[in-house]
Write a protein that holds these residues in place. Structure first.
Motif, short mmCIF file in Angstrom:
data_model
loop_
_atom_site.label_atom_id
_atom_site.label_comp_id
_atom_site.label_asym_id
_atom_site.label_seq_id
_atom_site.Cartn_x
_atom_site.Cartn_y
_atom_site.Cartn_z
N VAL A 261 1.27 -1.57 0.00
CA VAL A 261 -0.25 0.56 0.11
C VAL A 261 0.72 1.01 0.45
O VAL A 261 0.65 1.98 -1.24
N GLY A 262 2.13 0.86 1.42
CA GLY A 262 2.66 2.63 0.67
C GLY A 262 3.52 2.38 -0.50
O GLY A 262 3.87 3.83 -0.13
N LEU A 263 3.85 1.25 -1.30
CA LEU A 263 5.36 1.69 -2.17
C LEU A 263 4.33 1.61 -3.58
O LEU A 263 5.35 2.96 -4.45
N ARG A 264 3.08 1.56 -3.69
CA ARG A 264 2.81 2.09 -5.00
C ARG A 264 2.26 3.18 -5.57
O ARG A 264 1.70 3.53 -4.27
N THR A 265 1.32 3.20 -6.56
CA THR A 265 0.30 4.01 -6.85
C THR A 265 -0.68 3.64 -7.89
O THR A 265 -0.49 2.61 -8.41
N THR A 266 -2.17 4.22 -7.61
CA THR A 266 -3.34 3.92 -8.38
C THR A 266 -3.17 3.96 -9.45
O THR A 266 -2.97 4.53 -10.39
N GLN A 267 -3.03 2.23 -10.67
CA GLN A 267 -2.90 2.62 -11.68
C GLN A 267 -5.00 2.95 -12.07
O GLN A 267 -6.04 2.95 -11.52
N PRO A 268 -4.72 3.39 -13.42
CA PRO A 268 -6.43 3.37 -14.13
C PRO A 268 -7.52 2.14 -13.87
O PRO A 268 -6.39 1.39 -13.88
N GLU A 269 -8.09 2.32 -13.48
CA GLU A 269 -9.03 1.07 -13.74
C GLU A 269 -8.42 -0.19 -12.20
O GLU A 269 -8.30 -1.72 -12.39
N ASP A 270 -7.92 0.71 -11.32
CA ASP A 270 -7.70 -0.20 -10.11
C ASP A 270 -8.07 -0.71 -9.50
O ASP A 270 -9.32 -0.36 -9.20
N THR A 271 -8.40 -1.80 -9.42
CA THR A 271 -9.50 -2.39 -8.24
C THR A 271 -9.51 -2.84 -7.11
O THR A 271 -9.44 -2.73 -5.96
N MET A 272 -7.55 -2.16 -5.85
CA MET A 272 -6.94 -1.17 -5.21
C MET A 272 -7.38 -2.04 -3.89
O MET A 272 -8.33 -2.20 -3.06
N LYS A 273 -6.95 -3.16 -4.18
CA LYS A 273 -6.86 -4.70 -3.73
C LYS A 273 -5.77 -5.23 -2.28
O LYS A 273 -6.15 -5.23 -1.54
N PRO A 274 -4.71 -4.41 -2.57
CA PRO A 274 -3.69 -4.33 -0.84
C PRO A 274 -4.75 -3.24 -0.18
O PRO A 274 -4.26 -3.28 1.07
#
Lengths: 301, 41
Positions: A261-274
């Motif tokens: 959660v801390g290291l990634r960035t939201t992508q387009p169409e992200d499911t936000m699983k983490p």
């Protein structure tokens, strides 16, 4: 009939008064308060223990009612809260205020006469902190509002503990600190995947004000601090091995889930699983950690 | 007030009174229990 519909308003349903107390939040309050009460050294008569928990719950309910009295206009602007009794127009604002005052006052009074003056003082302080310091003063003013609000949620185990011992020692303060540090990553994980309309309502939430990247970093930072703080009761000899190992495993998982959660960035169409995983774990975490604390105490004694 | 409104008014008032009555009874029992326990201290 020529009279306006507001001329003879119907009395509010009792269920709406109940809804004002935020029953779901209250269940967490009751749980952590009970855990503090059971983990404290010494014994309390079951009737008095029940009374103490009832007072904590009533205080939390009263503070929640005062919070909604103050925020009824803001609540009306957000989908999640627009159906609450006040913004939906099912209750008069003054009634919510009076209800909150009576609940708060009664809870402190009963705590005072039945349990202990210090428990009553801290209960009164916690209600004031949530209803005035947090709701009225700081929530609309700073993106640190969740950090400050976490302080309000951290009071129940402290009060439960004091109800038994009658004094503030290091251990209940550590329990307070654990919930205080736990709240920001818990809430910001949720704020990252739930697109709320806080911005429109004028509440400065961290992801909106400081941006998503900064919020993610802070989630990770807080979870690392939580790891250290959750081990302190054990390291300082306040608990035994059951709590120590539980805290190590539970907090270790918390950090492990915070890293992506801390290291990634939201992508387009992200499911936000983490983010969803971390949020789900954060709820289980708190229940499990306090259960381990009580289990530890039960085995020790 | 229409008869329907009147009916609803009475229903809500009654439900509220029942809940308040139950709460008061609960507090009476609680205070009795607290008193007994604290007298033993």
């Amino acid at each position: 009939m020529t009279a306006a519909p507001t001329a003879t308003p119907l009395p509010a349903e009792w269920r709406d008064f109940f809804a004002l107390t935020k029953p779901r939040v209250m269940s967490l309050v009751v749980f952590t308060g009970l855990a503090g009460l059971l983990a404290a050294p010494g014994a309390i008569h079951p009737v008095l223990g029940f009374t103490a928990i009832l007072c904590i719950a009533m205080g939390a309910g009263g503070a929640a009612a005062l919070n909604q009295w103050w925020e009824s206009e803001i609540d009306g602007k957000m989908k999640r809260t627009a159906k609450r009794p006040l913004p939906a127009g099912r209750m008069r604002r003054d009634d919510a205020r009076d209800f909150g005052m009576i609940l708060s006052g009664t809870s402190v009074f009963i705590m005072l006469v039945a349990i202990h003056w210090l428990a009553a003082v801290v209960l009164a302080l916690s209600i004031f902190y949530y209803a005035v310091v947090y709701t009225m003063w700081l929530k609309p003013r700073t993106p640190q509002n969740i950090v400050i609000g976490g302080g309000a949620g951290a009071f129940p185990p402290l009060i439960g503990w004091i109800a038994v011992t009658g004094e503030i020692t290091l251990m209940p303060v550590l329990l307070f600190t654990i919930i205080f540090i736990w709240t920001p990553p818990h809430f910001w994980a949720l704020a990252l995947f739930v697109k709320t309309d806080y911005a429109e309502a004028g509440i400065p939430m961290m992801p909106v004000v400081r941006g998503e990247k900064s919020t993610r970093r802070q989630v990770l930072a807080y979870s690392v601090v939580l790891f250290a703080v959750s081990l302190l009761p054990w390291l300082l000899d306040g608990t035994g091995l059951i709590y120590g190992i539980s805290a190590l495993v539970l907090s270790g998982l918390f950090v492990a889930l915070s890293v992506p959660v801390g290291l990634r960035t939201t992508q387009p169409e992200d499911t936000m699983k983490p983010e969803k995983r971390l949020f789900a774990w954060s709820v289980i975490y708190l229940f499990a950690l306090f259960t381990a604390l009580v289990a530890d105490r039960m085995v020790l004694s | 007030m229409t008869p329907e409104e009147q009916e609803e008014f009475i229903r809500r008032r009654k439900a509220r009174n029942v809940v308040i009555g139950l709460l008061l009874m609960g507090f009476v029992i609680l205070f009795y229990a607290i008193t007994i326990v604290r007298m033993g201290d």
